[in-house]
Structures are given as C-alpha cells and as structure tokens.
Design an enzyme around this catalytic site. Sequence first.
Site, PDB file in Angstrom:
ATOM      1  N   SER A 222      -2.060  -4.577   0.724  1.00 40.18           N
ATOM      2  CA  SER A 222      -2.145  -3.778   1.947  1.00 40.18           C
ATOM      3  C   SER A 222      -3.441  -2.972   1.941  1.00 40.18           C
ATOM      4  O   SER A 222      -3.679  -2.162   1.038  1.00 40.18           O
ATOM      5  CB  SER A 222      -0.961  -2.813   2.025  1.00 40.18           C
ATOM      6  OG  SER A 222      -1.253  -1.799   2.968  1.00 40.18           O
TER       7      SER A 222
ATOM      8  N   HIS B  44      -2.252  -7.803   4.051  1.00 42.18           N
ATOM      9  CA  HIS B  44      -1.286  -7.036   4.850  1.00 42.18           C
ATOM     10  C   HIS B  44      -2.008  -5.936   5.623  1.00 42.18           C
ATOM     11  O   HIS B  44      -2.699  -5.097   5.035  1.00 42.18           O
ATOM     12  CB  HIS B  44      -0.237  -6.458   3.896  1.00 42.18           C
ATOM     13  CG  HIS B  44       0.924  -5.819   4.586  1.00 42.18           C
ATOM     14  ND1 HIS B  44       1.953  -6.535   5.146  1.00 42.18           N
ATOM     15  CD2 HIS B  44       1.211  -4.519   4.801  1.00 42.18           C
ATOM     16  CE1 HIS B  44       2.838  -5.704   5.668  1.00 42.18           C
ATOM     17  NE2 HIS B  44       2.407  -4.466   5.485  1.00 42.18           N
TER      18      HIS B  44
ATOM     19  N   ASP C  50      -1.606  -2.858   8.130  1.00 42.71           N
ATOM     20  CA  ASP C  50      -0.641  -1.873   8.625  1.00 42.71           C
ATOM     21  C   ASP C  50      -1.183  -1.139   9.845  1.00 42.71           C
ATOM     22  O   ASP C  50      -2.039  -0.264   9.718  1.00 42.71           O
ATOM     23  CB  ASP C  50      -0.348  -0.839   7.533  1.00 42.71           C
ATOM     24  CG  ASP C  50       0.539  -1.395   6.441  1.00 42.71           C
ATOM     25  OD1 ASP C  50       1.596  -1.971   6.768  1.00 42.71           O
ATOM     26  OD2 ASP C  50       0.180  -1.251   5.251  1.00 42.71           O
TER      27      ASP C  50
ATOM     28  N   MET D  27      -0.597   1.545  12.637  1.00 43.41           N
ATOM     29  CA  MET D  27       0.259   2.715  12.931  1.00 43.41           C
ATOM     30  C   MET D  27      -0.325   3.471  14.124  1.00 43.41           C
ATOM     31  O   MET D  27      -1.546   3.642  14.211  1.00 43.41           O
ATOM     32  CB  MET D  27       0.309   3.643  11.718  1.00 43.41           C
ATOM     33  CG  MET D  27       0.781   2.963  10.453  1.00 43.41           C
ATOM     34  SD  MET D  27       0.949   4.142   9.100  1.00 43.41           S
ATOM     35  CE  MET D  27       1.211   3.011   7.722  1.00 43.41           C
TER      36      MET D  27
ATOM     37  N   HIS E  76       1.390  -5.890  10.361  1.00 45.23           N
ATOM     38  CA  HIS E  76       2.650  -5.144  10.403  1.00 45.23           C
ATOM     39  C   HIS E  76       2.506  -4.020  11.419  1.00 45.23           C
ATOM     40  O   HIS E  76       1.807  -3.038  11.173  1.00 45.23           O
ATOM     41  CB  HIS E  76       2.921  -4.609   8.978  1.00 45.23           C
ATOM     42  CG  HIS E  76       4.139  -3.764   8.852  1.00 45.23           C
ATOM     43  ND1 HIS E  76       4.374  -2.973   7.744  1.00 45.23           N
ATOM     44  CD2 HIS E  76       5.198  -3.571   9.676  1.00 45.23           C
ATOM     45  CE1 HIS E  76       5.523  -2.338   7.888  1.00 45.23           C
ATOM     46  NE2 HIS E  76       6.038  -2.678   9.046  1.00 45.23           N
TER      47      HIS E  76
ATOM     48  N   MET F 117       3.601  -0.899  13.125  1.00 45.72           N
ATOM     49  CA  MET F 117       4.478   0.277  13.107  1.00 45.72           C
ATOM     50  C   MET F 117       4.106   1.127  14.310  1.00 45.72           C
ATOM     51  O   MET F 117       3.427   2.157  14.202  1.00 45.72           O
ATOM     52  CB  MET F 117       4.301   1.041  11.785  1.00 45.72           C
ATOM     53  CG  MET F 117       4.998   0.336  10.628  1.00 45.72           C
ATOM     54  SD  MET F 117       4.351   0.852   9.029  1.00 45.72           S
ATOM     55  CE  MET F 117       2.891  -0.180   8.962  1.00 45.72           C
TER      56      MET F 117
ATOM     57  N   MET G 190      11.577  -2.929   4.602  1.00 49.50           N
ATOM     58  CA  MET G 190      10.808  -1.768   4.140  1.00 49.50           C
ATOM     59  C   MET G 190      11.545  -1.122   2.967  1.00 49.50           C
ATOM     60  O   MET G 190      12.712  -0.747   3.084  1.00 49.50           O
ATOM     61  CB  MET G 190      10.658  -0.732   5.268  1.00 49.50           C
ATOM     62  CG  MET G 190       9.693  -1.113   6.378  1.00 49.50           C
ATOM     63  SD  MET G 190       8.038  -1.554   5.824  1.00 49.50           S
ATOM     64  CE  MET G 190       7.509  -0.048   5.011  1.00 49.50           C
TER      65      MET G 190
ATOM     66  N   GLY H 180       4.999   4.573   7.064  1.00 46.85           N
ATOM     67  CA  GLY H 180       4.051   5.619   7.443  1.00 46.85           C
ATOM     68  C   GLY H 180       2.947   5.858   6.431  1.00 46.85           C
ATOM     69  O   GLY H 180       1.820   6.137   6.802  1.00 46.85           O
ATOM     70  N   PHE H 181       3.285   5.734   5.151  1.00 48.85           N
ATOM     71  CA  PHE H 181       2.296   6.090   4.132  1.00 48.85           C
ATOM     72  C   PHE H 181       2.387   5.152   2.930  1.00 48.85           C
ATOM     73  O   PHE H 181       3.481   4.694   2.579  1.00 48.85           O
ATOM     74  CB  PHE H 181       2.509   7.537   3.660  1.00 48.85           C
ATOM     75  CG  PHE H 181       2.365   8.524   4.789  1.00 48.85           C
ATOM     76  CD1 PHE H 181       1.110   9.018   5.136  1.00 48.85           C
ATOM     77  CD2 PHE H 181       3.463   8.910   5.535  1.00 48.85           C
ATOM     78  CE1 PHE H 181       0.970   9.902   6.208  1.00 48.85           C
ATOM     79  CE2 PHE H 181       3.341   9.788   6.608  1.00 48.85           C
ATOM     80  CZ  PHE H 181       2.091  10.284   6.943  1.00 48.85           C
ATOM     81  N   GLY H 182       1.246   4.938   2.283  1.00 49.06           N
ATOM     82  CA  GLY H 182       1.238   4.194   1.025  1.00 49.06           C
ATOM     83  C   GLY H 182       1.585   5.133  -0.128  1.00 49.06           C
ATOM     84  O   GLY H 182       1.702   6.352   0.052  1.00 49.06           O
ATOM     85  N   GLY H 183       1.781   4.547  -1.287  1.00 48.27           N
ATOM     86  CA  GLY H 183       1.950   5.339  -2.502  1.00 48.27           C
ATOM     87  C   GLY H 183       3.301   6.014  -2.668  1.00 48.27           C
ATOM     88  O   GLY H 183       3.451   6.909  -3.502  1.00 48.27           O
TER      89      GLY H 183
ATOM     90  N   ASP I  25       8.088  -4.382   1.315  1.00 52.86           N
ATOM     91  CA  ASP I  25       6.902  -3.549   1.510  1.00 52.86           C
ATOM     92  C   ASP I  25       7.188  -2.101   1.115  1.00 52.86           C
ATOM     93  O   ASP I  25       8.022  -1.436   1.747  1.00 52.86           O
ATOM     94  CB  ASP I  25       6.521  -3.633   3.002  1.00 52.86           C
ATOM     95  CG  ASP I  25       5.261  -2.868   3.373  1.00 52.86           C
ATOM     96  OD1 ASP I  25       4.589  -2.336   2.469  1.00 52.86           O
ATOM     97  OD2 ASP I  25       4.958  -2.825   4.577  1.00 52.86           O
ATOM     98  N   GLY I  26       6.479  -1.648   0.071  1.00 54.75           N
ATOM     99  CA  GLY I  26       6.531  -0.239  -0.283  1.00 54.75           C
ATOM    100  C   GLY I  26       6.948   0.029  -1.715  1.00 54.75           C
ATOM    101  O   GLY I  26       8.037  -0.367  -2.135  1.00 54.75           O
ATOM    102  N   GLY I  27       6.044   0.644  -2.460  1.00 52.77           N
ATOM    103  CA  GLY I  27       6.388   1.092  -3.805  1.00 52.77           C
ATOM    104  C   GLY I  27       6.519  -0.014  -4.839  1.00 52.77           C
ATOM    105  O   GLY I  27       7.212   0.155  -5.838  1.00 52.77           O
TER     106      GLY I  27
ATOM    107  N   GLY J 134       0.049  -2.108  -1.953  1.00 48.50           N
ATOM    108  CA  GLY J 134      -1.122  -1.355  -1.527  1.00 48.50           C
ATOM    109  C   GLY J 134      -1.772  -0.667  -2.693  1.00 48.50           C
ATOM    110  O   GLY J 134      -2.774  -1.142  -3.252  1.00 48.50           O
TER     111      GLY J 134
HETATM  112  C1  DX5 Z   1       3.890   1.782   4.575  1.00 45.29           C
HETATM  113  C2  DX5 Z   1       3.124   0.486   4.730  1.00 45.29           C
HETATM  114  C3  DX5 Z   1       2.900  -0.234   3.451  1.00 45.29           C
HETATM  115  C4  DX5 Z   1       2.044   0.489   2.434  1.00 45.29           C
HETATM  116  C5  DX5 Z   1       2.419   0.005   1.062  1.00 45.29           C
HETATM  117  O1  DX5 Z   1       4.269   2.235   5.827  1.00 45.29           O
HETATM  118  O2  DX5 Z   1       3.830  -0.396   5.588  1.00 45.29           O
HETATM  119  O3  DX5 Z   1       2.386  -1.537   3.696  1.00 45.29           O
HETATM  120  O4  DX5 Z   1       0.688   0.304   2.648  1.00 45.29           O
HETATM  121  O5  DX5 Z   1       1.740   0.767   0.115  1.00 45.29           O
HETATM  122  P1  DX5 Z   1       2.235   0.931  -1.408  1.00 45.29           P
HETATM  123  O6  DX5 Z   1       2.245  -0.451  -2.014  1.00 45.29           O
HETATM  124  O7  DX5 Z   1       1.219   1.830  -1.996  1.00 45.29           O
HETATM  125  O8  DX5 Z   1       3.612   1.516  -1.355  1.00 45.29           O
HETATM  126 ZN    ZN Z   2       3.267  -2.557   5.762  1.00 41.59          ZN
END
Ligand code: DX5
Ligand code: ZN
Length: 222
Positions: free
Chosen positions: A10, A35, A37, A39, A68, A70, A140, A145-148, A176-178, A198
């Site tokens: 991502s 990927h 994202d 938003m 993706h 959002m 999800m 909304g956010f990475g990490g 997707d996520g974490g 990501g």
């Molecule tokens: C969150 C995004 C994800 C995000 C994943 O809303 O849809 O794609 O970038 O990031 P990581 O892998 O850092 O959780």
């Molecule tokens: Zn995503």
Amino acid sequence: MSRELKIAPSILAADFAILGKQIKKAEEGGAKYLHLDVMDGRFVPNFTFGAPVFKSLRKVSGMFFDCHLMVERPLDFIAPCKDAGVDSITVHYEALGEKTGEVLQFIKSEGLSAGLSISPDTEADAIAPFIKDADMILIMSVYPGFGGQKFIEGSLDKIARVREMTKEFDTDIEVDGGIGVKNIKKVVDAGANVIVAGSAVFGAEDIKKAVEDLRAAAGEKI
Ligand code: DX5
Ligand code: ZN
C-alpha cells in the site's frame, strides 16, 4: 483450493517524493499488486490521493493496480480511476448498502475487476447477496483511514467465513491492515490470498527484501 498469493504493498506508507523508485523496488521483490488507498476525508477521517497520481504511476509500473475506495460517493471515482489505468476497483459495502450489487456490476461493465470491502464492524453475512457480483472480497483488519494500526484478531474468523461463503465462486480474498511477517501466515492459512502491507513494506529500510520476507513468511518458495 489454493489460490496464488499476491502481496499488495500500500503506497499510503511510501515516501511520495520518490514514489516511482519505491514501487519499482516492491515490484523487484515480487509484489504483483499495488494497493492504492483513496480517501475523501468523509467516509474516513483522512484524505489521500487519486487518479492523477495513478496516471503517473501507470507509466512506470506494470503491476496490477488495486484501487481501494474509502469514499462516500464511490461512483464519482470510477471513471477517473479507470482512465488513469487502474485494474481493479474495490468499494465499501458501508458506503453503498443496497446499491452494492449494481455498482459492482457497473465496475465490471467498465472492463475492471470489482472488489467489495467490509469494515471491522460489518458482519461477513451482510454481503452474502453480493458475493456473486464480486471478483474479490476485501476484509478490513483495521478500521479504515490510517496505516500502521494493529491487526484485529477477530478478522481471522471473518476471513474463514468469507472463504466458506465464496467457495462456489472464483473469488479472491484480500485482507488489509496491520499485516507483517509475524502474522501473514495465519492470515493466509485462514483463507486469504491477496495481502495488503503498507508499513511492513514501505516502512522498511530495504523494500525489495521486505516483500521477499513477506512472501517467505507466507510460505511461498522464493
Ligand atoms: C487503511 C488502508 C490500508 C493501509 C494499510 O485504511 O486501507 O491499506 O494502508 O497499512 P498497514 O499495512 O500499515 O496497516
Ligand atoms: Zn486499503
């Protein structure tokens, strides 16, 4: 049945000043998907990038562009993203409700692959009527909304449930996520085959190696 594993870095976690270079490294590591994202600051409390960025990236990458959305109004984004060269568009059930099926069909009629995403608070069974219209289901494993963020463990049961629900169709399951080297194997074992990462990829010192490490941790022979 085992579907081909695809790592989908991502770009949300990338360094945008050198984005083209960074995605090349991810591709060299064996990432097949990229990927993207999108938003809108309304469906989620964050704002990112869109079609103009994808158009530039399309010129330097042959990866499958996995977009993706959002956003509150996904229909407004389909034509610009298609024109920018994305390969697949994923929309959220929470943004579309009963209109989900017709929007998925519209995406496919545009010659794109159609994905359907559910956020952590949505039960897998809510999307049962739309499974037949989706090429991919995106689960999800963090609040969008956010990475990490930290992987929500309850996502594993949801992946297994969606795998069960999609068994008569040729549906990819993306998560997707974490996700990182420590938990990718259990996500794949639960039934997912498209894995978004990501921070685990673009937050790493060596991006190519980070993708290779994820593939190896998922059980792929490299
Ligand atoms: C969150 C995004 C994800 C995000 C994943 O809303 O849809 O794609 O970038 O990031 P990581 O892998 O850092 O959780
Ligand atoms: Zn995503």
